[in-house]
Design a protein around this motif. Structure first.
Motif, PDB file in Angstrom:
ATOM      1  N   ILE A  35       0.843  -1.204   0.000  1.00  0.00           N
ATOM      2  CA  ILE A  35       0.000   0.000   0.000  1.00  0.00           C
ATOM      3  C   ILE A  35       0.879   1.255   0.000  1.00  0.00           C
ATOM      4  N   GLU A  36       1.982   1.245   0.786  1.00  0.00           N
ATOM      5  CA  GLU A  36       2.880   2.403   0.826  1.00  0.00           C
ATOM      6  C   GLU A  36       3.481   2.684  -0.549  1.00  0.00           C
ATOM      7  N   LYS A  37       3.775   1.636  -1.273  1.00  0.00           N
ATOM      8  CA  LYS A  37       4.343   1.806  -2.615  1.00  0.00           C
ATOM      9  C   LYS A  37       3.352   2.544  -3.512  1.00  0.00           C
ATOM     10  N   VAL A  48       1.236   7.791  -6.005  1.00  0.00           N
ATOM     11  CA  VAL A  48       0.182   8.806  -6.141  1.00  0.00           C
ATOM     12  C   VAL A  48       0.686  10.168  -5.660  1.00  0.00           C
ATOM     13  N   ILE A  49       1.452  10.202  -4.572  1.00  0.00           N
ATOM     14  CA  ILE A  49       1.998  11.464  -4.060  1.00  0.00           C
ATOM     15  C   ILE A  49       2.932  12.100  -5.091  1.00  0.00           C
ATOM     16  N   ALA A  50       3.760  11.289  -5.692  1.00  0.00           N
ATOM     17  CA  ALA A  50       4.707  11.798  -6.691  1.00  0.00           C
ATOM     18  C   ALA A  50       3.986  12.379  -7.905  1.00  0.00           C
ATOM     19  N   GLN A  67      -1.617  18.833  -4.973  1.00  0.00           N
ATOM     20  CA  GLN A  67      -2.438  18.426  -3.846  1.00  0.00           C
ATOM     21  C   GLN A  67      -1.601  18.258  -2.578  1.00  0.00           C
ATOM     22  N   VAL A  68      -0.338  17.849  -2.758  1.00  0.00           N
ATOM     23  CA  VAL A  68       0.565  17.733  -1.602  1.00  0.00           C
ATOM     24  C   VAL A  68       0.781  19.101  -0.976  1.00  0.00           C
ATOM     25  N   GLU A  69       0.993  20.134  -1.827  1.00  0.00           N
ATOM     26  CA  GLU A  69       1.189  21.489  -1.321  1.00  0.00           C
ATOM     27  C   GLU A  69      -0.058  21.993  -0.598  1.00  0.00           C
ATOM     28  N   ALA A 100      -8.421  12.883   1.461  1.00  0.00           N
ATOM     29  CA  ALA A 100      -9.427  12.000   0.862  1.00  0.00           C
ATOM     30  C   ALA A 100      -9.143  11.779  -0.621  1.00  0.00           C
ATOM     31  N   PHE A 101      -8.567  12.805  -1.267  1.00  0.00           N
ATOM     32  CA  PHE A 101      -8.206  12.669  -2.689  1.00  0.00           C
ATOM     33  C   PHE A 101      -7.178  11.554  -2.862  1.00  0.00           C
ATOM     34  N   PHE A 102      -6.146  11.556  -1.993  1.00  0.00           N
ATOM     35  CA  PHE A 102      -5.086  10.545  -2.097  1.00  0.00           C
ATOM     36  C   PHE A 102      -5.625   9.140  -1.792  1.00  0.00           C
ATOM     37  N   VAL A 103      -6.518   9.065  -0.809  1.00  0.00           N
ATOM     38  CA  VAL A 103      -7.132   7.770  -0.497  1.00  0.00           C
ATOM     39  C   VAL A 103      -7.890   7.246  -1.705  1.00  0.00           C
ATOM     40  N   GLY A 104      -8.656   8.131  -2.338  1.00  0.00           N
ATOM     41  CA  GLY A 104      -9.428   7.727  -3.509  1.00  0.00           C
ATOM     42  C   GLY A 104      -8.554   7.266  -4.661  1.00  0.00           C
ATOM     43  N   GLN A 105      -7.431   7.990  -4.871  1.00  0.00           N
ATOM     44  CA  GLN A 105      -6.540   7.639  -5.974  1.00  0.00           C
ATOM     45  C   GLN A 105      -5.858   6.284  -5.738  1.00  0.00           C
ATOM     46  N   VAL A 106      -5.456   6.034  -4.490  1.00  0.00           N
ATOM     47  CA  VAL A 106      -4.836   4.749  -4.180  1.00  0.00           C
ATOM     48  C   VAL A 106      -5.860   3.625  -4.285  1.00  0.00           C
ATOM     49  N   MET A 107      -7.064   3.878  -3.833  1.00  0.00           N
ATOM     50  CA  MET A 107      -8.109   2.865  -3.923  1.00  0.00           C
ATOM     51  C   MET A 107      -8.389   2.522  -5.384  1.00  0.00           C
ATOM     52  N   LYS A 108      -8.340   3.556  -6.235  1.00  0.00           N
ATOM     53  CA  LYS A 108      -8.548   3.331  -7.670  1.00  0.00           C
ATOM     54  C   LYS A 108      -7.392   2.511  -8.252  1.00  0.00           C
ATOM     55  N   LEU A 109      -6.192   2.841  -7.815  1.00  0.00           N
ATOM     56  CA  LEU A 109      -5.010   2.134  -8.291  1.00  0.00           C
ATOM     57  C   LEU A 109      -5.016   0.674  -7.853  1.00  0.00           C
ATOM     58  N   SER A 110      -5.535   0.427  -6.670  1.00  0.00           N
ATOM     59  CA  SER A 110      -5.574  -0.946  -6.143  1.00  0.00           C
ATOM     60  C   SER A 110      -6.816  -1.714  -6.580  1.00  0.00           C
ATOM     61  N   LYS A 111      -7.621  -1.069  -7.444  1.00  0.00           N
ATOM     62  CA  LYS A 111      -8.876  -1.666  -7.918  1.00  0.00           C
ATOM     63  C   LYS A 111      -9.812  -2.008  -6.757  1.00  0.00           C
ATOM     64  N   GLY A 112      -9.809  -1.106  -5.768  1.00  0.00           N
ATOM     65  CA  GLY A 112     -10.718  -1.251  -4.640  1.00  0.00           C
ATOM     66  C   GLY A 112     -10.306  -2.278  -3.617  1.00  0.00           C
ATOM     67  N   GLN A 113      -9.068  -2.780  -3.734  1.00  0.00           N
ATOM     68  CA  GLN A 113      -8.667  -3.882  -2.869  1.00  0.00           C
ATOM     69  C   GLN A 113      -7.840  -3.452  -1.656  1.00  0.00           C
TER      70      GLN A 113
END
Length: 498
Positions: free
Chosen positions: A441-443, A448-450, A455-457, A468-481
């Motif tokens: 998950i950290e990877k 997403v941060i990079a 959004q980081v600023e 919440a934006f970052f959570v959503g992007q990671v969730m999308k990247l992980s296909k909801g898993q």
């Protein structure tokens, strides 16, 4: 003259206090009728469930149905009534075409039960929620009349027909005190009364078939007045929603009459649901108009202490007590408990599943939200659900263990309902796995941060909600898993470290 169709200002409405009492007729779920051996069953060819007794033929004598007495006493006890050890049947004399005897066997001055109550949720004058006790004047036994038919015949414009199949059906009439003050209180009272009756099993309370019918006595008076206004009785309302609307209409109609200088007359009125209004039916009879006298063919009904004890032993756990126990036993919310105990079968289903699950609370949430929503969309009852109780337990356990996310659960349930499959079969085939490995998950978070320096600023500038934006992007990247709880924790930690 003003009617409810003419809008009355809030100031005018606020001057008056509505007073409402209800008369509820409940058909008892016995196999045979109240005073004869004819089948007590809805429907059938007209005039085929009849005999000399329910047709009122000369020489035919009534014999009281023991089961009807026991159901009446059980219902009375469930609504906190005092049981009268010796009650008397009377003849209520009136002539309508659907009453072949020209009288109804009922109870008058000595009913089988009196002085009960039901608690309902309401609000005080400040709007704070309270529990209000609605008194019940009496519960008495009586027989039903037949049914007049006016439609569906080739010559119906010139004639009416009579079906006497319903004649002699055993009823109890439950009369409330005039303690109700709002249409919402009426709705809550009827909802709780129906729940109680269904739990006891004395009636199926099917309003479409006439097993539960309600008349509302409505009057208004100026606030602070000591004497009630003249009441009108609203009849023939076939749903609780319509009863609430009919009472609201009648309150406003009567206030309009008084404000225009008129006088409310005592009468029976019919509710027209398509027009949303009541119409005058006939002047309301007083008790003396019925010329009550003791039924000479029936002795006094004696329900002694031993018989009462035998009847009360069959009392099930009632809805209010069951709600309280389930809240304590399963740590569920009052709202979930209210939903789950709406019917005895739903409550039984929940408890069966809850005893097998690791988290009864999750079972409650699944039943009251995800499963109920899908059942409504498909117009199915719980017993018709493709997802079994064992499937609900499995889903709750997977969610509790963090094996699947709530999003994955929704997708699996959607598939189960679309394919008419049980949850275990769908899960074994789809086998979605939740990612709970922190390193993996950290990877994804780093990626997403990079990719989103702007959004980081914003986050570093104090706009913490952007996480919440970052959570959503990671969730999308992980296909909801990605494990949601772990993901939120790691996103916050990573952003704080920027």
């Amino acid at each position: 003259m003003s009617t409810a169709a003419t809008a009355l200002s809030p100031e005018i409405l606020a001057k008056y206090q509505p007073v409402i009492g209800l008369e509820v007729h409940v058909q008892l779920l016995t196999k045979t009728k109240a005073f004869c051996g004819c089948v007590n069953q809805y429907g059938g060819e007209p005039n085929t469930h009849t005999c000399p007794t329910c047709l009122g033929l000369p020489g035919a004598l009534p014999v009281l149905n023991r089961q009807a007495v026991e159901y009446a006493v059980l219902a009375a006890k469930a609504i906190n009534c005092e049981i009268r050890e010796t009650s008397v049947f009377s003849r209520k004399n009136y002539f309508y075409p659907d009453s072949p005897k020209a009288y109804q066997i009922s109870q008058f001055d000595k009913p089988v039960a009196e002085h009960g109550w039901i608690d309902v949720p309401s609000f005080d004058e400040s709007g704070a929620p309270i529990t209000k006790r609605i008194g019940i004047t009496r519960l008495h036994m009586e027989e039903d009349a037949g049914k007049s038919l006016h439609d569906g015949f080739a010559d119906s414009l010139n004639r009416s027909y009579i079906d006497l199949n319903r004649c002699g059906t055993p009823l109890v009439e439950i009369v409330s005190e005039p303690d109700l003050r709002t249409p919402d209180e009426v709705f809550e009272y009827l909802t709780r009364l129906k729940e109680i009756l269904l739990y006891t099993g004395v009636s199926d309370c099917n309003m479409e078939e006439g097993s539960l019918r309600c008349d509302a006595n409505v009057s208004v008076m100026l606030k602070g007045a000591k004497q009630f206004g003249t009441k009108a009785e609203v009849k023939n309302v076939n749903s609780f929603r319509y009863i609430r609307a009919a009472v609201q209409y009648e309150i406003e109609r009567q206030i309009g009459v008084i404000e225009d200088g008129g006088r409310v007359v005592q009468e029976s009125r019919l509710w027209n649901s398509s027009e949303g209004r009541t119409y005058s039916m006939r002047s309301k009879e007083q008790a003396h108009d019925y010329r009550y006298f003791p039924e000479p063919d029936l002795p006094p009904l004696v329900v002694g202490a031993e018989w009462q004890k035998e009847i009360f032993a069959r009392m099930p756990e009632l809805p209010e007590a069951r709600r309280a126990r389930m809240i304590a036993a399963y740590d569920i919310s009052e709202q979930d408990a209210a939903t789950l105990t709406a019917t005895q079968s739903f409550a039984d289903s929940f408890e069966t599943a809850a005893k097998k699950a690791k988290s009864p609370k999750r079972v409650a949430a699944l039943l009251t939200t995800e499963l109920t929503m899908r059942l409504r969309l498909k117009e199915l009852e719980l017993a018709q659900s493709p997802v079994s109780l064992d499937g609900v337990v499995m889903a709750a356990d997977l969610l509790e263990a963090g094996t699947i996310s709530s999003k994955q659960l929704k997708q699996l349930l959607d598939t189960a309902f679309e394919n008419n499959e049980d949850f275990p079969a769908v899960y074994e085939r789809e086998k979605p796995q939740q990612i709970s490995d922190a390193g993996a998950i950290e990877k994804m978070i780093d990626e997403v941060i990079a990719a989103n320096p702007k959004q980081v600023e914003q986050y570093k500038g104090g706009k913490k909600t952007v996480s919440a934006f970052f959570v959503g992007q990671v969730m999308k990247l992980s296909k909801g898993q990605a494990n949601p709880a772990l993901l939120n924790e790691l996103v916050a930690r990573k952003l704080d470290a920027q």
